[in-house]
Design a protein around this motif. Structure first.
Motif, PDB file in Angstrom:
ATOM      1  N   MET A   1       1.256  -1.554  -0.128  1.00 51.90           N
ATOM      2  CA  MET A   1      -0.068  -0.078  -0.045  1.00 51.90           C
ATOM      3  C   MET A   1       1.037   1.082  -0.200  1.00 51.90           C
ATOM      4  O   MET A   1       1.652   1.866   1.193  1.00 51.90           O
ATOM      5  CB  MET A   1      -0.807  -0.140   1.137  1.00 51.90           C
ATOM      6  N   LYS A   2       1.270   1.508  -0.925  1.00 52.45           N
ATOM      7  CA  LYS A   2       1.449   2.903  -1.307  1.00 52.45           C
ATOM      8  C   LYS A   2       0.808   4.188  -1.751  1.00 52.45           C
ATOM      9  O   LYS A   2       0.257   4.123  -2.509  1.00 52.45           O
ATOM     10  CB  LYS A   2       3.007   3.162  -2.565  1.00 52.45           C
ATOM     11  N   THR A   3       0.954   5.251  -0.928  1.00 47.11           N
ATOM     12  CA  THR A   3       0.307   6.540  -0.709  1.00 47.11           C
ATOM     13  C   THR A   3       1.411   7.632  -1.835  1.00 47.11           C
ATOM     14  O   THR A   3       2.660   7.594  -1.643  1.00 47.11           O
ATOM     15  CB  THR A   3       0.022   6.805   0.627  1.00 47.11           C
ATOM     16  N   LYS A   4       0.230   8.735  -2.849  1.00 48.74           N
ATOM     17  CA  LYS A   4       1.486   9.235  -3.469  1.00 48.74           C
ATOM     18  C   LYS A   4       1.438  10.209  -2.159  1.00 48.74           C
ATOM     19  O   LYS A   4       0.632  10.962  -1.801  1.00 48.74           O
ATOM     20  CB  LYS A   4       0.907   9.924  -4.503  1.00 48.74           C
ATOM     21  N   ALA A   5       2.899  11.388  -2.342  1.00 46.18           N
ATOM     22  CA  ALA A   5       3.261  12.196  -1.172  1.00 46.18           C
ATOM     23  C   ALA A   5       2.868  13.221  -1.925  1.00 46.18           C
ATOM     24  O   ALA A   5       3.054  13.927  -3.308  1.00 46.18           O
ATOM     25  CB  ALA A   5       4.705  12.168  -0.626  1.00 46.18           C
ATOM     26  N   THR A   6       2.231  14.494  -1.289  1.00 45.43           N
ATOM     27  CA  THR A   6       1.937  16.118  -1.502  1.00 45.43           C
ATOM     28  C   THR A   6       3.053  16.669  -2.318  1.00 45.43           C
ATOM     29  O   THR A   6       3.878  16.869  -0.511  1.00 45.43           O
ATOM     30  CB  THR A   6       0.574  15.873  -0.803  1.00 45.43           C
ATOM     31  N   ARG A   7       3.055  17.362  -2.677  1.00 44.95           N
ATOM     32  CA  ARG A   7       4.840  17.623  -3.139  1.00 44.95           C
ATOM     33  C   ARG A   7       4.316  19.542  -3.367  1.00 44.95           C
ATOM     34  O   ARG A   7       3.239  19.680  -4.100  1.00 44.95           O
ATOM     35  CB  ARG A   7       5.084  17.904  -4.664  1.00 44.95           C
ATOM     36  N   TYR A   8       4.434  20.445  -2.592  1.00 43.17           N
ATOM     37  CA  TYR A   8       5.060  21.936  -2.603  1.00 43.17           C
ATOM     38  C   TYR A   8       5.674  22.672  -3.202  1.00 43.17           C
ATOM     39  O   TYR A   8       6.398  22.354  -3.331  1.00 43.17           O
ATOM     40  CB  TYR A   8       4.372  22.153  -1.148  1.00 43.17           C
ATOM     41  N   PHE A   9       4.977  22.808  -4.297  1.00 40.82           N
ATOM     42  CA  PHE A   9       5.605  23.198  -6.017  1.00 40.82           C
ATOM     43  C   PHE A   9       6.337  24.804  -5.339  1.00 40.82           C
ATOM     44  O   PHE A   9       7.429  25.333  -5.990  1.00 40.82           O
ATOM     45  CB  PHE A   9       4.622  23.440  -6.993  1.00 40.82           C
ATOM     46  N   LEU A  10       5.927  25.173  -4.361  1.00 44.63           N
ATOM     47  CA  LEU A  10       6.284  26.869  -4.257  1.00 44.63           C
ATOM     48  C   LEU A  10       6.909  26.755  -3.453  1.00 44.63           C
ATOM     49  O   LEU A  10       8.249  26.945  -3.474  1.00 44.63           O
ATOM     50  CB  LEU A  10       5.299  27.950  -2.610  1.00 44.63           C
ATOM     51  N   VAL A  11       7.117  25.381  -3.009  1.00 45.78           N
ATOM     52  CA  VAL A  11       8.528  25.030  -1.116  1.00 45.78           C
ATOM     53  C   VAL A  11       9.542  24.872  -2.221  1.00 45.78           C
ATOM     54  O   VAL A  11      10.713  25.135  -1.762  1.00 45.78           O
ATOM     55  CB  VAL A  11       7.985  24.735   0.247  1.00 45.78           C
ATOM     56  N   ASP A  12       8.640  24.109  -2.950  1.00 46.10           N
ATOM     57  CA  ASP A  12      10.070  22.969  -3.598  1.00 46.10           C
ATOM     58  C   ASP A  12      10.716  24.607  -4.427  1.00 46.10           C
ATOM     59  O   ASP A  12      12.629  24.458  -4.819  1.00 46.10           O
ATOM     60  CB  ASP A  12       9.556  21.837  -4.617  1.00 46.10           C
ATOM     61  N   SER A  13      10.229  24.750  -5.453  1.00 46.04           N
ATOM     62  CA  SER A  13      10.806  26.044  -6.396  1.00 46.04           C
ATOM     63  C   SER A  13      10.751  27.203  -5.361  1.00 46.04           C
ATOM     64  O   SER A  13      12.675  27.468  -5.875  1.00 46.04           O
ATOM     65  CB  SER A  13       9.959  27.298  -6.773  1.00 46.04           C
ATOM     66  N   ILE A  14      10.900  27.684  -4.057  1.00 47.53           N
ATOM     67  CA  ILE A  14      11.693  28.562  -3.292  1.00 47.53           C
ATOM     68  C   ILE A  14      13.232  27.789  -2.877  1.00 47.53           C
ATOM     69  O   ILE A  14      14.754  28.540  -3.003  1.00 47.53           O
ATOM     70  CB  ILE A  14      11.155  28.907  -2.090  1.00 47.53           C
ATOM     71  N   LYS A  15      13.207  26.465  -2.368  1.00 47.60           N
ATOM     72  CA  LYS A  15      14.313  25.997  -2.574  1.00 47.60           C
ATOM     73  C   LYS A  15      15.473  25.548  -3.274  1.00 47.60           C
ATOM     74  O   LYS A  15      16.578  25.828  -3.023  1.00 47.60           O
ATOM     75  CB  LYS A  15      14.081  24.386  -1.756  1.00 47.60           C
ATOM     76  N   GLY A  16      15.045  25.282  -4.236  1.00 47.44           N
ATOM     77  CA  GLY A  16      15.739  24.898  -5.981  1.00 47.44           C
ATOM     78  C   GLY A  16      16.635  27.035  -5.975  1.00 47.44           C
ATOM     79  O   GLY A  16      17.885  27.255  -6.315  1.00 47.44           O
ATOM     80  N   PHE A  17      15.410  27.724  -6.851  1.00 50.35           N
ATOM     81  CA  PHE A  17      15.877  29.118  -6.308  1.00 50.35           C
ATOM     82  C   PHE A  17      17.188  29.612  -5.461  1.00 50.35           C
ATOM     83  O   PHE A  17      18.353  30.413  -5.130  1.00 50.35           O
ATOM     84  CB  PHE A  17      14.942  30.435  -5.786  1.00 50.35           C
ATOM     85  N   ALA A  18      16.731  29.533  -4.285  1.00 54.30           N
ATOM     86  CA  ALA A  18      18.016  28.976  -3.003  1.00 54.30           C
ATOM     87  C   ALA A  18      19.099  28.693  -3.386  1.00 54.30           C
ATOM     88  O   ALA A  18      20.682  29.217  -2.990  1.00 54.30           O
ATOM     89  CB  ALA A  18      17.714  28.949  -1.944  1.00 54.30           C
TER      90      ALA A  18
END
Length: 45
Positions: A1-18
């Protein structure tokens, strides 16, 4: 039983920018430290 993790694209974008800014900052800092002692025609004797 695998659940799909929710990604927060705004947080990912900020981390990538940083991360990109951190790499650029450290590169430019190293260039400044290396070439600070050379003084390309800046009136240094």
């Amino acid at each position: 039983m695998k659940t799909k993790a929710t990604r927060y694209f705004l947080v990912d974008s900020i981390k990538g920018f940083a991360i990109i800014n951190m790499v650029i900052f450290h590169f430019l800092y190293n260039v400044y430290i290396v070439y600070e002692k050379i003084h390309f025609g800046m009136g240094c004797q």
